[in-house]
Scaffold this motif. Structure first.
Motif, PDB file in Angstrom:
ATOM      1  N   GLY A 168       0.835  -1.198   0.000  1.00 24.83           N
ATOM      2  CA  GLY A 168       0.000   0.000   0.000  1.00 24.83           C
ATOM      3  C   GLY A 168       0.865   1.241   0.000  1.00 24.83           C
ATOM      4  O   GLY A 168       2.085   1.163   0.151  1.00 24.83           O
ATOM      5  N   GLN A 171      -1.802   7.315   2.678  1.00 27.98           N
ATOM      6  CA  GLN A 171      -3.086   7.940   2.357  1.00 27.98           C
ATOM      7  C   GLN A 171      -2.899   9.438   2.123  1.00 27.98           C
ATOM      8  O   GLN A 171      -3.539  10.026   1.247  1.00 27.98           O
ATOM      9  CB  GLN A 171      -4.095   7.699   3.479  1.00 27.98           C
ATOM     10  CG  GLN A 171      -5.476   8.260   3.191  1.00 27.98           C
ATOM     11  CD  GLN A 171      -6.491   7.894   4.256  1.00 27.98           C
ATOM     12  OE1 GLN A 171      -6.181   7.149   5.189  1.00 27.98           O
ATOM     13  NE2 GLN A 171      -7.696   8.408   4.148  1.00 27.98           N
ATOM     14  N   TYR A 172      -2.004  10.025   2.905  1.00 28.83           N
ATOM     15  CA  TYR A 172      -1.721  11.456   2.751  1.00 28.83           C
ATOM     16  C   TYR A 172      -0.224  11.619   2.472  1.00 28.83           C
ATOM     17  O   TYR A 172       0.609  11.339   3.326  1.00 28.83           O
ATOM     18  CB  TYR A 172      -2.112  12.226   4.016  1.00 28.83           C
ATOM     19  CG  TYR A 172      -3.580  12.084   4.366  1.00 28.83           C
ATOM     20  CD1 TYR A 172      -4.561  12.742   3.629  1.00 28.83           C
ATOM     21  CD2 TYR A 172      -3.980  11.271   5.429  1.00 28.83           C
ATOM     22  CE1 TYR A 172      -5.902  12.595   3.933  1.00 28.83           C
ATOM     23  CE2 TYR A 172      -5.322  11.124   5.745  1.00 28.83           C
ATOM     24  CZ  TYR A 172      -6.280  11.787   4.998  1.00 28.83           C
ATOM     25  OH  TYR A 172      -7.607  11.641   5.296  1.00 28.83           O
ATOM     26  N   GLU A 173       0.106  12.088   1.269  1.00 26.62           N
ATOM     27  CA  GLU A 173       1.502  12.251   0.854  1.00 26.62           C
ATOM     28  C   GLU A 173       1.784  13.728   0.606  1.00 26.62           C
ATOM     29  O   GLU A 173       1.196  14.334  -0.284  1.00 26.62           O
ATOM     30  CB  GLU A 173       1.766  11.437  -0.416  1.00 26.62           C
ATOM     31  CG  GLU A 173       3.189  11.548  -0.936  1.00 26.62           C
ATOM     32  CD  GLU A 173       3.360  10.786  -2.245  1.00 26.62           C
ATOM     33  OE1 GLU A 173       4.128  11.262  -3.114  1.00 26.62           O
ATOM     34  OE2 GLU A 173       2.716   9.725  -2.420  1.00 26.62           O
ATOM     35  N   SER A 237      -2.911  14.947  -4.311  1.00 31.51           N
ATOM     36  CA  SER A 237      -4.109  14.145  -4.557  1.00 31.51           C
ATOM     37  C   SER A 237      -4.106  13.660  -6.005  1.00 31.51           C
ATOM     38  O   SER A 237      -4.059  14.467  -6.931  1.00 31.51           O
ATOM     39  CB  SER A 237      -5.383  14.963  -4.284  1.00 31.51           C
ATOM     40  OG  SER A 237      -6.533  14.217  -4.635  1.00 31.51           O
ATOM     41  N   ASP A 249      -9.048   7.292  -5.352  1.00 33.94           N
ATOM     42  CA  ASP A 249      -7.745   7.794  -4.940  1.00 33.94           C
ATOM     43  C   ASP A 249      -6.697   6.697  -5.125  1.00 33.94           C
ATOM     44  O   ASP A 249      -6.995   5.507  -5.034  1.00 33.94           O
ATOM     45  CB  ASP A 249      -7.778   8.222  -3.468  1.00 33.94           C
ATOM     46  CG  ASP A 249      -6.522   8.991  -3.085  1.00 33.94           C
ATOM     47  OD1 ASP A 249      -6.512  10.215  -3.260  1.00 33.94           O
ATOM     48  OD2 ASP A 249      -5.558   8.352  -2.627  1.00 33.94           O
ATOM     49  N   HIS A 251      -4.296   5.561  -3.291  1.00 38.98           N
ATOM     50  CA  HIS A 251      -4.003   4.643  -2.186  1.00 38.98           C
ATOM     51  C   HIS A 251      -5.054   3.548  -2.032  1.00 38.98           C
ATOM     52  O   HIS A 251      -4.838   2.574  -1.290  1.00 38.98           O
ATOM     53  CB  HIS A 251      -3.845   5.419  -0.866  1.00 38.98           C
ATOM     54  CG  HIS A 251      -5.131   5.720  -0.155  1.00 38.98           C
ATOM     55  ND1 HIS A 251      -5.948   6.780  -0.505  1.00 38.98           N
ATOM     56  CD2 HIS A 251      -5.750   5.090   0.874  1.00 38.98           C
ATOM     57  CE1 HIS A 251      -7.001   6.800   0.285  1.00 38.98           C
ATOM     58  NE2 HIS A 251      -6.913   5.788   1.127  1.00 38.98           N
ATOM     59  N   LEU A 252      -6.188   3.655  -2.731  1.00 45.47           N
ATOM     60  CA  LEU A 252      -7.237   2.638  -2.655  1.00 45.47           C
ATOM     61  C   LEU A 252      -7.057   1.532  -3.686  1.00 45.47           C
ATOM     62  O   LEU A 252      -7.831   0.568  -3.700  1.00 45.47           O
ATOM     63  CB  LEU A 252      -8.617   3.292  -2.839  1.00 45.47           C
ATOM     64  CG  LEU A 252      -9.025   4.314  -1.768  1.00 45.47           C
ATOM     65  CD1 LEU A 252     -10.357   4.951  -2.127  1.00 45.47           C
ATOM     66  CD2 LEU A 252      -9.102   3.642  -0.395  1.00 45.47           C
TER      67      LEU A 252
END
Length: 642
Positions: A168, A171-173, A237, A249, A251-252
């Motif tokens: 994975g 989620q926030y980069e 994003s 997104d 990361h999903l």
């Protein structure tokens, strides 16, 4: 300018006494059995890179010049890519005066440069640093002149990057600049900057989309944020659309998709005359159907040199002439690793038997059992043969298909990926995960089992450090077994020797935190902890406490293969004879021979260790003891009625 790695030589380095590798200029696939040393080649390349960086001057246009009495240094603690429990493990022949040598021959526009380093450990302090010296200083000077004359600096000439399995991404980069992204890649955490790598090459995003589309055989589109967002937003994003699916997104997305994007985006981001990409087991997260597509695409990229480690026959099948290297004991003995001929592929496949299970066998199986390695499966099959002779069985191990995971590292990710892959083609199977307990406490073991159950698999951990340690989980059975080797002696005398050796040579010293034995175990634990997420909050003191339950020392929990070997050799010294024929005193061989001898000893169901019985009940070969007694009672009543 084009730079290619044309030869690697490893001397006295880990499992290699002396090995020369002659890769081709573009695509190299290294295959071989478990523990052959494939990953050690990657470690050697990374260590050479560390030495290379340590010798570059601050001006970045030359190398430090050292004499025989002076050296540069690399910090032991910074070499986390090396699998070591102590600095002495770096050397094939250990000793204070020993040196390892790693030489990389680079071909720069047709001109060869032999850039080699001698690596040694200090004699006065352990696990602190390694001394490094160039083997031929003039080769480094000539190489520097060549690079600088082309308008480049030495740190820009070579970029070595190793991909790792990506389960994975963040989620926030946050937004980062190119220098920060490069640093993350060099640290081996490239997946943490996946979005930044993609937006850095937004001008060529269509090429990336086209490449991934071709590999997946589905249209892929990235929705990138405007450039101005870097000044107003904290996090990057990126939305992705795959085929007819909805926009989501990044990361999903699944691990297979992320692995492919990770490899391709890194290749696109890097810019150096030599871009050396090391890919370790790309099949671990990429579906079989996509592997050949990925290989074809990587082979088409001309300005990179690839080294791929794989256990998968799919890579062999799709390889071209001169691209496959088979690392075997014969290659090590010959001291050279050269490409194998295409007609030898069938031989290689036979040597790797068990890594890839045929669909037909999987389809016929009732149980799929994930095991750490092939040895576990072979032991269980041998026990199954004996069980048929000594007791009634309710099923057959032929109904079980074993699937090797190649170790316990990241076992949850491996189970999740392989089960997901297999369930796409198989239905109605019972899934089992059989693994060693090693340093796990009861709490860690129970939590791991709980997580495995959450993946709808039945977990089983051996009652001991490893499967061979089960022999020490019931000392009464162990003594009966040992006595069969020396039944000409009084049984009480043999039992006394077993007790004495276990107490004096293992249990007493391992309980003393100041003993060499205890410190060796602690070093081994610390070495394992780095690659085992379930050990993140576990301390060695917790492990030591777990060895004693209700005041009783649990011998099996400490009996790793080196300790099993120690027990056998001490017992043989006491008895004045060997217990069994073997070719060496290697820990692996002694542990395996002892366990196989136990299997031969099995002539009564009461000599089957309780934990092994529990496992065969789980695999539906045996029934529960209470259920068996009930069946025997019913048969007796039916006999009386008749």
């Amino acid at each position: 300018m084009q730079i290619r790695l044309s030869e690697i030589q490893l001397k006295n380095f880990k499992s290699f006494e002396d090995l020369t590798i002659s890769p081709n200029n573009s695509f190299n696939i290294i295959i071989g059995e478990n523990s052959a040393g494939k990953s050690t080649i990657f470690e050697g390349i990374h260590l050479w890179e560390k030495c290379y960086e340590a010798f570059i001057l601050a001006s970045r246009k030359g190398f430090y010049k050292v004499r025989n009495s002076t050296s540069r240094y690399v910090n032991y603690q910074e070499l986390d890519f090396l699998r070591l429990t102590s600095d002495n493990d770096l050397f094939f022949h250990s000793g204070r005066t020993r040196n390892a040598e790693i030489t990389v021959t680079l071909c720069v526009d047709g001109e060869q440069f032999n850039l080699g380093f001698k690596i040694s450990r200090p004699t006065s302090i352990s696990n602190a640093f390694f001394r490094i010296q160039p083997i031929e200083q003039n080769q480094f000077s000539s190489f520097a002149e060549k690079i600088v004359a082309d308008g480049k600096t030495l740190d820009e000439a070579i970029f070595i990057y190793q991909t790792r399995p990506v389960a994975g991404v963040l989620q926030y980069e946050p937004y980062l600049n190119d220098a920060q992204v490069t640093k993350k890649i060099q640290k081996g955490i490239s997946h943490e900057v996946l979005r930044n790598k993609i937006i850095a090459k937004r001008e060529s995003i269509e090429q990336l989309e086209e490449a991934i589309t071709k590999i997946l055989d589905k249209t892929v589109k990235f929705d990138l944020p405007p450039k101005t967002r870097a000044r107003t937003d904290e996090f990057v994003s990126i939305k992705v659309t795959i085929g007819a699916g909805k926009k989501q997104d990044l990361h999903l997305q699944g691990s297979g998709f992320l692995q492919i994007v990770e490899i391709l985006s890194t290749i696109e981001f890097l810019d150096a005359p030599l871009k050396l990409l090391l890919v370790d087991e790309p099949d671990s997260h990429i579906h079989t159907k996509l592997q050949s597509n990925l290989i074809s695409h990587l082979r088409s990229i001309l300005d990179n040199q690839f080294f791929i480690i794989s256990h998968n026959d799919q890579f062999v099948t799709n390889a071209g002439e001169g691209e496959v290297f088979f690392l075997s004991e014969e290659a090590k003995a010959d001291k050279q690793l050269i490409p194998i001929e295409h007609r030898s592929f069938d031989t290689i496949k036979r040597a790797l038997g068990g890594v890839i299970l045929s669909l037909e066998h999987l389809n016929q199986a009732k149980h799929i059992a994930f095991v750490e390695g092939n040895d576990d499966a072979e032991y269980l099959k041998a026990i199954n043969v004996k069980l048929k002779d000594i007791t009634e069985v309710s099923g057959c191990l032929s109904d079980v298909s074993f699937f090797p995971l190649r170790g316990k590292d990241n076992i949850l990710q491996k189970v999740e990926y392989n089960k997901r892959t297999l369930t796409s083609i198989l239905r109605g199977k019972t899934w089992n995960v059989i693994f060693d307990r090693d340093f796990s406490t009861n709490e860690v073991d129970s939590e791991l089992k709980r997580q495995i159950q959450g993946k709808r698999c039945n977990p089983f951990s051996h009652t001991g450090y490893c499967v061979e340690s089960v022999l020490f989980s019931d000392i009464i059975i162990l003594k009966r077994f040992i006595y069969t080797f020396v039944d000409y002696l009084p049984e009480a005398d043999v039992n006394r020797r077993v007790d004495t050796i276990l107490h004096d040579s293992i249990l007493q010293p391992i309980s003393d935190i100041h003993s060499d034995l205890n410190q060796t175990v602690e070093s081994r634990f610390n070495g394992q902890k780095r690659n085992r997420p379930e050990f993140s909050n576990l301390e060695y003191a917790d492990v030591m406490r777990s060895w004693t339950i209700d005041g009783n020392f649990q011998t099996a929990l400490v009996m790793s293969k080196p300790f099993i070997s120690l027990f056998v050799t001490k017992l043989e010294e006491s008895l004045g004879r060997s217990l069994f024929i073997r070719t060496s005193n290697d820990d692996e061989e002694i542990s395996s021979k002892l366990f196989l001898a136990y299997i031969e000893f099995l002539n009564d169901i009461n000599d089957l260790y309780p934990s092994l019985r529990e496992l065969f009940v789980q695999l539906e070969v045996l029934v529960e003891a209470d259920e068996q007694q009930e069946q025997e009672g019913q048969e007796g009543q039916e006999g009386q009625a008749a």
